[in-house]
Design an enzyme around this catalytic site. Structure first.
Site, mmCIF file in Angstrom:
data_model
loop_
_atom_site.group_PDB
_atom_site.id
_atom_site.type_symbol
_atom_site.label_atom_id
_atom_site.label_comp_id
_atom_site.label_asym_id
_atom_site.label_seq_id
_atom_site.Cartn_x
_atom_site.Cartn_y
_atom_site.Cartn_z
ATOM 1 N N ARG A 180 0.835 -1.200 0.000
ATOM 2 C CA ARG A 180 0.000 0.000 0.000
ATOM 3 C C ARG A 180 0.872 1.253 0.000
ATOM 4 N NH1 ARG A 180 -4.075 0.464 4.479
ATOM 5 N NH2 ARG A 180 -4.910 2.092 3.124
ATOM 6 N N CYS A 239 -0.622 6.544 8.949
ATOM 7 C CA CYS A 239 -1.056 5.250 8.397
ATOM 8 C C CYS A 239 -2.184 5.533 7.425
ATOM 9 C CB CYS A 239 -1.473 4.291 9.517
ATOM 10 S SG CYS A 239 -2.829 4.924 10.541
#
Length: 282
Positions: A180, A239
């Site tokens: 990601r 995050c």
């Protein structure tokens, strides 16, 4: 008071201690009702339940990330309903290595409460030790007004990070998985990639094969290698939505490297603004 992690053995010795407050924050992004079902099916005796979306986040607007922080006053009031006092030792747990428990750990420090720790190994470690669980609803605790104290943690905004791109001192550390981070296999947010200049430290790298946090000296060595000469006070944890970033913040505290800050909006807020630059690749 304990302020990083506690063992299952230590918690077991304090299950009947009214000064200890155990909170279950199990959650599944793909199934928001999971946590409540799991709690009703079985939880650590005496535990309370808080929901990531309903109790630990504010409403989303499409521009403020997937899990924006609630107001400090609203959060403090919710904790008061659970009986939090300045003398309360809070222990937070989940079933995924602290993945969601760390959110509440950070938020309690955000309102100035130092006595909060994550159960090392979470519910799986509790069950593996043969310790008891109980089913059903949470047992009510006496409510107590919570006086917000000066924050024990720091946070930065998207504007701070945008200004930092011009050569500022802040070093973003992204807790998402490496794919990601590179901009691959993005399924949660509409844009893949990362904030330019960010480093990647997957939060699961803070755990050993047994699901417990790695020893402090090992964590310290790994973070010092990652950060090189960057002072920890310049580190900003990020995050997808400001939850697992707190895992890196807790690991830094365990390692004896306090002082890093959180970008609460994280990638889901950053990528919602098309004016924010995006980097891809390693």
């Amino acid at each position: 008071m304990h302020s990083t992690i506690v063992s299952t053995a230590l918690l077991a010795r304090h299950l009947e201690d009214p000064r200890w407050l155990v909170i279950d924050v199990r959650h599944e992004l793909s199934d928001p009702a999971f946590g409540r079902r799991a709690f009703a099916a079985g939880h650590i005796p005496g535990a309370q339940f808080l929901h990531i979306d309903d109790d630990l986040s504010a409403p989303t607007t499409g521009r403020n990330g997937r899990h924006p922080l609630p107001g400090r006053e609203a959060f403090a009031a919710r904790m008061g309903e659970l009986g939090l006092t300045p003398q309360t030792q809070v222990v937070v747990y989940d079933a995924q290595g602290g993945m969601t428990a760390v959110r509440l750990w950070w938020m309690l420090r955000w309102i100035g409460h130092a006595g909060v720790a994550v159960l090392d190994g979470g519910l799986p470690a509790w069950l593996a030790a043969g310790l008891p669980v109980e089913a059903g609803a949470a047992k009510p605790r006496a409510a107590s007004p919570v006086l917000i104290q000066p924050s024990l943690v720091g946070a930065v905004s998207a504007a701070d990070l945008l200004a930092n791109l011009a050569g500022g001192p802040l070093q973003v550390v992204d807790a998402r998985s490496p794919d990601r981070f590179r901009g691959e296999n993005e399924t949660l947010d509409p844009v893949g990639g990362h904030i330019p200049g960010a480093l990647n430290r997957f939060f699961r790298d803070n755990l050993g094969p047994d699901g417990h946090f790695k020893p402090a000296d090992q964590l310290r060595a790994e973070f010092e290698t990652l950060l090189d000469d960057t002072p920890v006070e310049s580190v900003v944890a990020q995050c997808g939505s400001g939850i697992t970033a707190c895992h890196n913040l807790l690991a830094l505290e365990i390692a004896g490297l306090p002082g890093a800050r959180l970008y609460p909006g994280s990638w889901s807020e950053w990528c919602a603004d098309p004016a924010h630059p995006v980097a891809t690749g390693a």
